[in-house]
Enzyme design. Structure first.
Site: not given
Ligand code: SAH
Length: 372
Positions: A81, A234, A303, A330
């Site tokens: 990968c 977070y 976050d 994200c």
């Protein structure tokens, strides 16, 4: 070629990937404020410091290591990968190969028989420390000492091996119990000039090169002068708050995962930080209590996970009334939803910075600065 589905942008030039991400962030967030040009990577390959493969048996009885195909439970064998750390991939292939001679039965999802389910390898890119987590359905691992010895003989770089027990019928990779088979049971890595302890179950950003750029932007947006009370919501193992602590008056971190909070407290001590405190709990409930007690915060850095934050959290932020909110995300989709809710409280978006933390995938990280 069968695809594991992780590399949605495979075969697309990196410069074009960045353009696509820029466009998608502009579509989602451009209505709030101008979007700065995305921060990309110089070499966007082999950036993942966390490699996780499922171990499975095919119909002919061959042992595979790889990923679940997107939205299915078919395992696609992965021998190479381009996202994952190379050494970590080699280690997982060795483990898959050793299962035969050590007669370790592979877990069968359909009937719950067998032992070995997943292997997780985490590497501290700056320290070189490597943690192998063997996720098993039972704590009884046959000839575990010899297994670890043979694994370490082939890969002396491994610094710790942990057995994680996951006996539940679940799509969660890790179970709650960890048994250290070799080494300290955690690894350390350095970020932004500080050292961080990372336990098997604690969240840690998977692309350390880009993480330093991301945190740098978040701290720049916070505009600290040395006096401010900063909330790191977070917070995981405390990385953002601790990286900001030298420029802040005080840092208060909150995180749901107890192992991560323990790591954050140790990281505070080990880095000789004296103005940071970390608490375990739901970020929304914690902030609500702070607001009820009449406490104040100058800056909130948040976050949250992909699902985003909550109205309860945002309402509590509004009562705490920080001058600035720095929102690291994200998932720009849930961020857009949350920014709308922040807007109803009078918070306006001032800056938006996308950072490419996940090359070759469709995911994009963003840092947003808000103030009233
Ligand atoms: N800021 C950290 C962690 C970000 S990941 C870093 O950069 O490494 C998001 C974190 O939120 C995870 O550690 C997760 O355990 C935590 N989390 C998830 N739901 C939460 C909640 N309701 N309250 C507090 N923390 C939560």
């Amino acid at each position: 070629m069968k695809s594991c589905g992780s590399c949605q942008y495979q075969g697309i030039q990196y410069a074009d990937q960045l353009k696509m991400k820029q466009k998608s962030v502009e579509e989602l967030l451009g209505g709030f404020c101008k979007v700065e040009p995305i921060i990309g990577m110089k070499d966007p390959r082999f950036y993942r410091n966390k490699v996780h493969h499922v171990i499975a048996k095919d119909r002919r009885g061959n042992i595979l290591n790889g990923f679940y195909e997107e939205r299915s439970h078919n395992v696609v064998s992965v021998s190479e990968c381009m996202l994952e750390d190379k050494k970590s991939q080699e280690i997982i292939a060795t483990i898959a190969g050793l299962t035969k001679s050590f007669k370790i039965f592979i877990y069968n999802e359909d009937n719950g028989s067998g032992l070995l389910r997943h292997v997780l390898v985490r590497k501290g890119f700056s320290t070189g420390e490597i943690m192998v987590v063997l996720v098993c359905a039972s704590p009884i691992f046959p000839s575990k000492n010899n297994f670890v010895k043979e694994l370490r003989r082939q890969h002396p770089e491994i610094t710790t091996v942990v057995l994680n027990i996951n006996d539940k019928d679940t799509s969660m990779v890790l179970g709650e119990r960890n048994i250290t088979l070799y080494g300290p049971g955690f690894i350390k890595d350095t970020l932004c000039g500080m050292t961080f302890k990372i336990s098997p179950s604690s969240f840690y950003q998977i692309n350390p090169v880009q993480t330093e750029k991301l945190y740098g932007k978040a701290i720049e947006y916070a505009g600290l002068t040395g006096k401010e009370t900063v909330i790191d919501a977070y917070c995981g193992i405390g990385t953002i708050g601790l990286a900001a602590s030298a420029k802040a008056g005080k840092v208060i971190g909150v995180e749901l995962n107890n192992d991560a909070v323990k790591d954050a407290r140790i990281n505070t001590r080990e880095n000789k930080v004296t103005n940071a405190e970390f608490y375990q709990g739901d970020a929304g409930a914690f902030m609500t209590k702070m607001a009820e007690r009449g406490e104040k915060a100058d800056i909130v850095i948040m976050d949250p996970p992909r699902s985003g934050s909550t109205e309860v959290f945002i309402e509590a932020v509004n009562v705490l009334n920080p001058e600035k909110v720095v929102y690291v995300s994200c998932n720009p989709e849930t961020q857009a939803r949350d920014l709308k809710y922040f807007a109803t409280k009078g918070y306006r978006v001032r800056k938006i910075q996308p950072v490419d933390m996940f090359p070759f995938t469709a995911h994009c990280e963003t840092v947003v600065l808000m103030s009233k």
